[in-house]
Design an enzyme around this catalytic site. Structure first.
Site, PDB file in Angstrom:
ATOM      1  N   SER A  39       0.861  -1.169   0.000  1.00 49.53           N
ATOM      2  CA  SER A  39       0.000   0.000   0.000  1.00 49.53           C
ATOM      3  C   SER A  39       0.898   1.219   0.000  1.00 49.53           C
ATOM      4  O   SER A  39       2.126   1.115   0.118  1.00 49.53           O
ATOM      5  CB  SER A  39      -0.922   0.016   1.225  1.00 49.53           C
ATOM      6  OG  SER A  39      -0.205   0.405   2.386  1.00 49.53           O
ATOM      7  N   ASN A  40       0.296   2.385  -0.128  1.00 43.80           N
ATOM      8  CA  ASN A  40       1.058   3.623  -0.073  1.00 43.80           C
ATOM      9  C   ASN A  40       1.795   3.762   1.257  1.00 43.80           C
ATOM     10  O   ASN A  40       2.837   4.414   1.336  1.00 43.80           O
ATOM     11  CB  ASN A  40       0.111   4.805  -0.291  1.00 43.80           C
ATOM     12  CG  ASN A  40       0.840   6.123  -0.345  1.00 43.80           C
ATOM     13  OD1 ASN A  40       2.011   6.184  -0.682  1.00 43.80           O
ATOM     14  ND2 ASN A  40       0.147   7.190   0.004  1.00 43.80           N
ATOM     15  N   GLY A  54       4.903  -1.893   2.780  1.00 44.90           N
ATOM     16  CA  GLY A  54       4.603  -3.267   2.411  1.00 44.90           C
ATOM     17  C   GLY A  54       4.534  -4.179   3.613  1.00 44.90           C
ATOM     18  O   GLY A  54       4.904  -3.812   4.731  1.00 44.90           O
ATOM     19  N   ASP A  74     -10.070  -2.467  14.002  1.00 40.41           N
ATOM     20  CA  ASP A  74      -9.942  -2.698  12.557  1.00 40.41           C
ATOM     21  C   ASP A  74     -10.272  -4.151  12.229  1.00 40.41           C
ATOM     22  O   ASP A  74      -9.542  -4.813  11.486  1.00 40.41           O
ATOM     23  CB  ASP A  74      -8.517  -2.362  12.110  1.00 40.41           C
ATOM     24  CG  ASP A  74      -8.387  -2.267  10.580  1.00 40.41           C
ATOM     25  OD1 ASP A  74      -9.417  -2.238   9.897  1.00 40.41           O
ATOM     26  OD2 ASP A  74      -7.244  -2.219  10.091  1.00 40.41           O
TER      27      ASP A  74
END
Length: 871
Positions: free
Chosen positions: A237-238, A241, A367
């Site tokens: 992802s931005n 990793g 999350d």
């Protein structure tokens, strides 16, 4: 289908529809330069989230060494001011993100890694300007902070980077036939401008001398002291990793979680490093719990922060749902469903116990969703990704979570986890919880359906969260939708009325970039194309007998004239299909003129398919040749015949100069079935026998991709996926095969159709659309059966209630990935309108027999293949 980054980008401006990020409501955080009067001799141009300042006396060069500047929000205004001053002094064109809100969003976790961190882009016209500007910039911005731009070469210790790339928009097709940004090769040919996450220089470009020391510094910065060797990249992802690695000395496997400084900003501006440190603290606080990975420490390598944790072996819960999900594995009876529901109960109980242990240490998880749950081989589970695990009473750190599984902002920690637990349980039973993001009442409707279908006891599953009580009052909306689809036959007329109302409500003729909300891909085609633009919506209205306002047809014609004819696309993504739609709407001369202009200006597509390639362009020519009274246009028919010959050569393995490539998969739109359809239509028109043989050869080639599944269905195998859809899959193949079988016997082809029919009647379908969803599958199932609709078809139509969203007296249709609603033909309301029209007509006896040849003048009003291909 668009990737998650692209989808996320088009979810920013509107909570109902996919929309261009340029319409982000960010006026309050715009930088002063965005609105200031341009200096004398300069002009301002807006484009998306970017604002450009360009010298009035010229345009930027076509390509070259561009400069990028990154920043952090608190330094952005000063960095913009200082950089702009240098650019204006040297008359170097530049662009910048227009607002702080745009900067925060483009720095988010799920934005593209290739473009992440770019705040300003400068376009030096030559090497001398490059040298002067880099020298001043690195001095002015020395010590400033900003994300590392992965695609670029960093210059010194300032947040200044360079790469060779395009300065202006040019487009070409890549090896997969996708439309991508382009560079001009010295030969004059347009080639892909690779914008990956590694600094690369095109083979014909020489690196300037002033950049070579920075290349050397980049190579010298490699840190070989890190004791782990990466063996596999698990996720990117931005923010960074996630990697599987081994310790060089012990051989122990670990998971490395990487955090990039100043990247992956969340709703409160925390970056990836902040969240990684938070996760480290949480894991230490939770040490000793069996449901939490062991933590081995944190370490900085080069400029990135790494967290080392235990490698928990096993699939994610999401992977296991995909592997086990009973409703797509042929389970029908309570006894067949019982093993799956028992597994769901077992996993849910373990999840509840794990959350209770986390709460017992004073933390929330924050999350919870199926990708953050690992199922160990011995049956135990572990929670991973503790970036949002904070104190139960924390009201500052935002909640994370997947769409539809996330509690509303401000929900207390334990209650938020309880909602996520309930939503995860529901996802295991009905993996459509994204629909709750449109209307939380959808979650209750899905729960009710699941309880009935799986035969669950009233107390099965976690307690329903208290925050859903407000949604209970909206249950009437769901009951009203269900009522339209229940009974011996759906209320076709009312469904049509409400879908039309939704399409009309979303129309924006005052905009130049789109007429109807659709898939994000529509913005790349000027909003005109058949699949995702106005042409498809207007065609669906026309074909189903709904009025088409003249204002809308005028919009389509005007927008098509604005599109670059040198990048015309194919039948469904470009000007050829738009031309046919205009002709069918009564603008025959304009349609033929548009088609001729596109064909004359463009290089032939490298693809052979119907969606974007040559089969589609040829079919468009044939449609235009036969629109209206009188004999077919011989020139257009000849155009189609020449392409048909080339496609037959391709299928038979004969080389054709500048010929197309064979599609890698199968199906009506993305395989060779589209070429077979073209051959059949031309055979019906000309009677030439070679065309019928060519259709047979193409269909047998596509049938080679079809496999019989354990449940008896026949699907197209595409790597690890198995597909039934109209655009790519066995459903579209079967429609063309059936048309061929109306002319000649072919037992091998005929033997595949019952399995395709069975598959298209699947109970569970993720999306509602025409090309890759329930609307297309149920219509195909109906077309492939004889006589009255079977119970599977009627049940599939009823299950459209899972997706339809009520908005007053209107019905809206979620598009690809279910994140926002769409009115387009491929994914949205127009496609559903066309499918329901076909189904209603079939039940009225208008289309149960399709023995008439496609395109040969004998079509029944509701032949599905004809509807799909503008026949």
């Amino acid at each position: 289908m668009p990737g998650i980054q692209e989808t996320q980008l088009y979810c920013l401006a509107d909570r109902r529809y996919y929309d261009t990020p340029a319409r982000l409501p960010d006026q309050e955080t715009r930088y002063p330069l965005d609105a200031a009067e341009p200096p004398p001799g300069w002009r301002r141009v807006a484009g998306g989230l970017w604002t450009s300042l360009l010298p009035e006396d010229g345009e930027p060069a076509e390509q070259g060494w561009k400069i990028h500047v990154s920043t952090v929000p608190e330094e952005a205004a000063r960095t913009l001011r200082d950089t702009a001053r240098i650019c204006l002094r040297h008359r170097v064109p530049f662009k910048f993100l227009r607002s702080e809100q745009a900067l925060l969003l483009m720095s988010g976790k799920y934005m593209s890694r290739g473009s992440a961190g770019k705040f300003l882009t400068l376009y030096p016209p030559d090497g001398a300007a490059l040298t002067r500007v880099l020298d001043e910039l690195t001095r002015a911005l020395s010590g400033r902070r900003g994300p590392y731009i992965l695609s670029d070469l960093r210059i010194g210790d300032a947040p200044v980077y360079v790469r060779y790339g395009a300065f202006v928009d040019r487009w070409c097709r890549d090896a997969r036939g996708e439309r991508v940004p382009a560079l001009r090769h010295p030969s004059g040919e347009l080639v892909p401008d690779e914008r990956g996450v590694v600094f690369r220089v095109p083979s014909w470009v020489r690196v300037p001398e002033q950049l070579r020391p920075h290349l050397a510094a980049r190579a010298a910065a490699r840190d070989d002291s890190f004791p782990y060797t990466v063996t596999e990249a698990l996720q990117f992802s931005n923010a960074g990793g996630i990697y599987l690695a081994r310790h060089r000395e012990t051989g122990n496997r670990v998971v490395l979680r990487e955090a990039r400084p100043h990247c992956g900003l969340d709703a409160v501006g925390d970056d990836a490093v902040t969240r990684l440190e938070r996760e480290h603290r949480a894991l230490k606080a939770l040490a000793g719990l069996d449901c939490v990975p062991r933590v081995y420490g944190v370490r900085t390598v080069w400029e990135h922060r790494f967290l080392m944790t235990e490698y928990v072996e096993g699939p994610t819960l999401l992977d296991e749902i995909v592997a086990r999900f009973a409703l797509v594995r042929g389970a029908r009876t309570p006894a067949e469903l019982a093993p799956y529901t028992a597994w769901v109960d077992r996993v849910t109980g373990q999840l509840a116990a794990a959350l209770a242990e986390v709460h017992g240490r004073g933390l929330r998880f924050g999350d919870l969703h199926p990708s953050n749950i690992i199922l160990r081989p011995d049956g135990r589970l572990a929670l991973v990704d503790f970036e949002y695990a904070t104190a139960l009473d924390d009201d500052r750190t935002p909640l994370a979570g997947a769409p539809g599984l996330q509690a509303p902002p401000g929900t207390p920690g334990a209650e938020a986890d309880a909602y996520a637990l309930w939503a995860t349980w529901l996802t295991m039973l009905m993996p459509l919880t994204e629909m709750a993001a449109h209307d939380r009442a959808k979650a209750l409707a899905l729960e009710s359906w699941a309880r009935g279908r799986y035969g669950l006891a009233p107390d099965a599953g976690p307690p329903r969260p208290a925050l859903l009580r407000a949604a209970e009052s909206a249950a009437d909306r769901e009951s009203e939708i269900a009522a339209l689809l229940e009974g011996p036959a759906p209320d076709w007329a009312e469904l049509r009325t409400r879908l039309l109302a939704g399409i009309h409500a979303g129309a924006t003729p005052e905009r130049r970039d789109r007429l109807f909300p659709g898939d994000p891909k529509s913005f790349a085609t000027g909003g005109t194309d058949l699949a995702h633009g106005a042409a498809g919506v207007l065609y669906a209205l026309h074909r189903t007998g709904a009025p088409v306002p003249a204002e809308w047809t005028n919009w389509l014609a005007d927008a098509a004239r604005r599109r670059d004819p040198a990048s015309p696309g194919g039948l469904y993504d470009g000007l050829p299909g738009t031309a046919v739609a205009l002709a069918l709407l009564g603008r025959t001369d304009e349609g033929r003129e548009l088609f001729a202009r596109a064909v004359a200006a463009a290089h032939p597509s490298p693809s052979a398919d119907l969606l974007t390639g040559r089969a589609g362009v040829a079919l468009a020519a044939l449609r235009l040749a036969t629109v209206g009274p009188g004999a077919p246009d011989p020139e257009l028919v000849d155009t189609a015949l020449r392409t048909a010959w080339d496609l037959d050569c391709l299928v038979r393995g004969e080389a054709v100069p500048d010929g197309p490539a064979a599609p890698p998969s199968a199906g009506l739109l993305r395989g060779l079935s589209g070429a077979a359809l073209l051959h059949l239509e031309l055979h019906a028109l000309t009677g030439e026998d070679w065309l019928l043989r060519a259709a047979r050869t193409a269909l047998y080639r596509d049938s080679g991709h079809c496999v019989e599944m354990p449940d008896g269905t026949v699907q197209v195998k595409d790597g690890r996926r198995h597909l039934l859809y109209l655009d790519q899959g066995s459903g579209g193949f079967a429609l063309v095969a059936r048309a061929y079988l109306a002319r000649e016997e072919a037992p091998a082809l005929a033997g595949l159709l019952p399995g395709v029919r069975k598959g298209c009647g699947n109970e569970f379908v993720r999306e509602p659309g025409l090309f890759t969803g329930r609307a297309g599958l149920v219509s195909t199932a109906r077309q492939l059966e004889e006589g009255p609709a079977g119970p599977e078809v009627l049940a599939s139509v009823r299950n459209l209630s899972w997706h339809l969203v009520a908005d007053g007296d209107r019905l809206l249709v979620p598009g690809a990935r279910l994140r926002r609603c769409s009115a387009d033909l491929a994914t949205g309301a127009a496609g559903l309108l066309l499918a329901l029209s076909f189904l209603a007509g079939a039940e009225a006896g208008e289309g149960s027999d399709t023995a008439a040849a496609p395109g040969g003048g004998g079509h029944r009003p509701h032949d599905l293949l004809s509807l799909l291909t503008l026949g």
